[in-house]
Design an enzyme around this catalytic site. Structure first.
Site, PDB file in Angstrom:
ATOM      1  N   GLU A  57      93.199 -40.110  16.218  1.00  0.00           N
ATOM      2  CA  GLU A  57      92.673 -39.521  17.445  1.00  0.00           C
ATOM      3  C   GLU A  57      93.594 -39.946  18.588  1.00  0.00           C
ATOM      4  O   GLU A  57      93.883 -41.136  18.733  1.00  0.00           O
ATOM      5  CB  GLU A  57      91.251 -40.001  17.727  1.00  0.00           C
ATOM      6  CG  GLU A  57      90.661 -39.370  18.990  1.00  0.00           C
ATOM      7  CD  GLU A  57      89.279 -39.885  19.340  1.00  0.00           C
ATOM      8  OE1 GLU A  57      88.751 -39.441  20.383  1.00  0.00           O
ATOM      9  OE2 GLU A  57      88.741 -40.725  18.595  1.00  0.00           O
ATOM     10  N   ARG A 292      90.345 -51.495   5.251  1.00  0.00           N
ATOM     11  CA  ARG A 292      91.205 -51.485   6.423  1.00  0.00           C
ATOM     12  C   ARG A 292      91.905 -52.833   6.553  1.00  0.00           C
ATOM     13  O   ARG A 292      91.524 -53.818   5.926  1.00  0.00           O
ATOM     14  CB  ARG A 292      90.400 -51.186   7.686  1.00  0.00           C
ATOM     15  CG  ARG A 292      89.396 -52.258   8.039  1.00  0.00           C
ATOM     16  CD  ARG A 292      88.598 -51.884   9.273  1.00  0.00           C
ATOM     17  NE  ARG A 292      89.459 -51.749  10.439  1.00  0.00           N
ATOM     18  CZ  ARG A 292      89.056 -51.232  11.597  1.00  0.00           C
ATOM     19  NH1 ARG A 292      87.817 -50.788  11.735  1.00  0.00           N
ATOM     20  NH2 ARG A 292      89.883 -51.157  12.614  1.00  0.00           N
ATOM     21  N   LYS A 302      90.443 -50.304  19.671  1.00  0.00           N
ATOM     22  CA  LYS A 302      91.074 -49.595  20.786  1.00  0.00           C
ATOM     23  C   LYS A 302      90.394 -49.923  22.104  1.00  0.00           C
ATOM     24  O   LYS A 302      91.052 -50.023  23.145  1.00  0.00           O
ATOM     25  CB  LYS A 302      91.035 -48.079  20.538  1.00  0.00           C
ATOM     26  CG  LYS A 302      92.031 -47.592  19.509  1.00  0.00           C
ATOM     27  CD  LYS A 302      91.989 -46.077  19.399  1.00  0.00           C
ATOM     28  CE  LYS A 302      92.993 -45.566  18.385  1.00  0.00           C
ATOM     29  NZ  LYS A 302      92.927 -44.089  18.245  1.00  0.00           N
TER      30      LYS A 302
END
Length: 583
Positions: A57, A292, A302
């Site tokens: 994104e 992850r 983020k």
């Protein structure tokens, strides 16, 4: 891009091997996205054996965690003669910007990957599929698989249920399809304010998987989009857009991190319903999940990275202390080191935390065979060779890289006055200290053996000069070099010829291995010594052009700052020390 190492088997490679062996995807067809069923079935056989995608994104800068996904998705496509798409999941206009799109493109290319195959670039945007998303949504409504709900977001949340209690049906759940379709068209036309209604999938409010309790497909947002402007005021939710995007691009293996595992039933439900309605062609994509990257001494959220930048705790997204790829590049990390790191940590379904030292060691291993060597003195004190003629200059040389002893050499002068590291002299040395102290012999690396004769102090008692005498017949590279055995060797630069430089000694941004563990304030774990600036001296001939890098002997790896450094005014960042200092 060439492969850095032989591929290591993992569960994803086993899945792909089995799929290829069974012929699961060999007869599938391909058409440029967005390719719904009619376009796909009219296309030729897909030349790619598999298709993967890296779908960021564009709401921030990529970080080291993204590097694992990049290397995995592009690496699998490369190894299996497939194609990896670079897709921007730009379905949230409130946080996305073109700046982030360009930064992502830059970083993926910097890592050594490309999304062009046979002259065709496979770079896509979810926003290019908005019209197709909407047509699919209408098809779901008409088939009774979706409805417009006029509850508020808070009401939907309150009736969703818990992990142990089922949800409650919306009062609008059974409204006629025609009524929902008209309301959906009114939503698109901008006739309703934000939050007035939403389109929901009709699945099962009693499902043990909360993600199947009539999830929202579209919400109203009267916000301009960075690519489509004001053309839309309804935007698809990620969980709805994600499977549709994969299908429209002909993705075979949709590889996500483990937090999306609970979303997989909804992923499958969406694709199966659209396939039944004739909107999508088989074979459909399948989602697989891997663990992850959790790295110690950093934060990769983020939101938290943005907080560090916006509040001024760091100097921008490319601050060398950040785990962003832009920051790592500016710090001096090489693409090869990051790829090597990703290879070493492997791929699994089990969560784990990798110590930051593993990343640092990958960098050392990548740079050691290729880095040019030079000498820098970071904490200088003057060394005077009292029996060396004041007007004499003696040329010395050393390999640019010791791994290539017959390769290029660097030249530098030996003079009466030198700069050495302050730590290379002790007036009262501890045991096993083999460098300069009164009466001791050491070698000036690439030069002569010298005997320390004393020092000069200022009024505060600080050493300002170290004195020594050189032994004329002991120069490195001559027959007398081994005549006198010494236990220590020190680096130096000519005081007359040295280049002044600003050195930024970067260290880990956080003092704690898990700075955002639980509810603790990660800002309280910031390391106050994460950046120290010193004025140093460099070996003459060291050209600090932006991006130039070296191993400064005995000190570590350094790089000329990409933003601030010039040949006339060197500004140099420490990338990593020669060995781990945090153990």
């Amino acid at each position: 891009m060439t492969t850095d190492a032989a591929p290591v088997s993992n569960f994803l490679r086993t899945i792909i091997d089995n799929d290829l062996k069974s012929g699961r995807y060999q007869d599938r067809q391909w058409a440029p996205p967005p390719s719904a069923a009619s376009a796909r079935l009219a296309g030729a056989i897909d030349p790619a054996r598999i298709r993967t995608r890296f779908p960021p994104e564009p709401n921030g800068y990529l970080h080291i965690g993204h590097a694992k996904s990049i290397c995995l998705n592009f690496g699998l496509a490369r190894d299996y003669q497939g194609i990896c798409h670079l897709r921007f999941d730009d379905t949230n206009p409130e946080k996305e910007e073109d700046e982030y799109v360009q930064a992502i493109i830059d970083m993926v290319r910097w890592l050594g990957f490309d999304w062009t195959a046979d002259g065709t670039p496979h770079q896509y945007f979810a926003s290019d599929y908005f019209e197709t998303f909407y047509q699919f949504a209408e098809a779901l409504v008409q088939a009774g698989h979706a409805y417009v709900d006029e509850q508020s977001a808070d009401q939907m949340r309150a009736t969703r249920g818990t992990l142990t209690e089922p949800g409650t049906d919306s009062p609008w759940r059974d409204r006629p399809a025609a009524e929902s379709l008209n309301l959906l068209r009114d939503m698109r036309a901008g006739k309703h304010p934000d939050g007035a209604m939403a389109l929901r999938a009709r699945i099962d409010m009693a499902s043990p998987n909360i993600n199947l309790r009539d999830p929202v497909l579209y919400r109203i947002r009267h916000v301009s989009h960075h690519r489509t402007g004001d053309a839309w005021c309804i935007y698809p939710m990620y969980a709805w857009a994600h499977p549709v995007e994969d299908a429209l691009e002909g993705i075979t293996h949709s590889i996500c991190t483990l937090e999306f595992e609970d979303q997989r039933p909804f992923y499958d439900w969406i694709l199966e319903r659209l396939s039944e309605l004739g909107q999508l062609a088989a074979p459909l994509p399948h989602q697989y999940e891997f663990a992850r990257l959790n790295l110690s001494y950093v934060v990769t959220s983020k939101r938290k990275l943005r907080q560090l930048v916006v509040e001024g705790h760091v100097q921008g997204w490319d601050d060398p202390r950040l785990p962003t790829l832009a920051g790592l590049r500016r710090r001096g990390y090489s693409p090869g080191a990051i790829r090597l790191f990703c290879d070493r940590i492997g791929v699994s379904k089990a969560d784990s935390r990798i110590d930051y030292s593993v990343l640092e060691q990958a960098l050392r291993d990548d740079l050691d065979p290729i880095a040019a060597r030079a000498v820098a003195v970071l904490d200088p004190v003057k060394l005077v060779i009292t029996n060396f003629p004041a007007d004499h200059t003696e040329p010395c040389s050393a390999p640019v890289n010791p791994h290539e002893p017959d390769g290029a050499r660097r030249e530098f002068p030996l003079t009466r006055e030198l700069w050495i590291e302050r730590d290379d002299f002790r007036e009262d040395p501890p045991k096993k200290y083999f460098r300069l102290f009164p009466g001791n012999l050491v070698r000036l690396k690439y030069g002569y053996v010298v005997r320390c004769t004393g020092c000069v102090k200022n009024d505060q008692g600080d050493v300002v000069e170290v004195h020594c005498e050189y032994l004329p017949d002991t120069r490195s590279g001559t027959p007398g070099a081994d005549a006198i055995k010494v236990k220590g060797a020190i680096t130096w630069v000519s005081a007359k010829h040295a280049i002044a430089a600003e050195i930024r000694l970067y260290d880990r941004l956080f003092r704690e291995a898990h700075p955002d563990r639980g509810d603790q304030d990660f800002l309280q774990a910031i390391n106050p010594d994460s950046c120290r600036v010193v004025q140093a001296w460099l070996e003459p001939g060291t050209r600090a052009e932006p991006g130039a890098g070296w191993q400064f002997e005995r000190l570590g790896y350094f790089i000329a700052d990409r933003e601030a450094s010039t040949v006339d005014r060197p500004v140099i960042n420490r990338t990593v020390t020669l060995r781990d200092t945090w153990v």
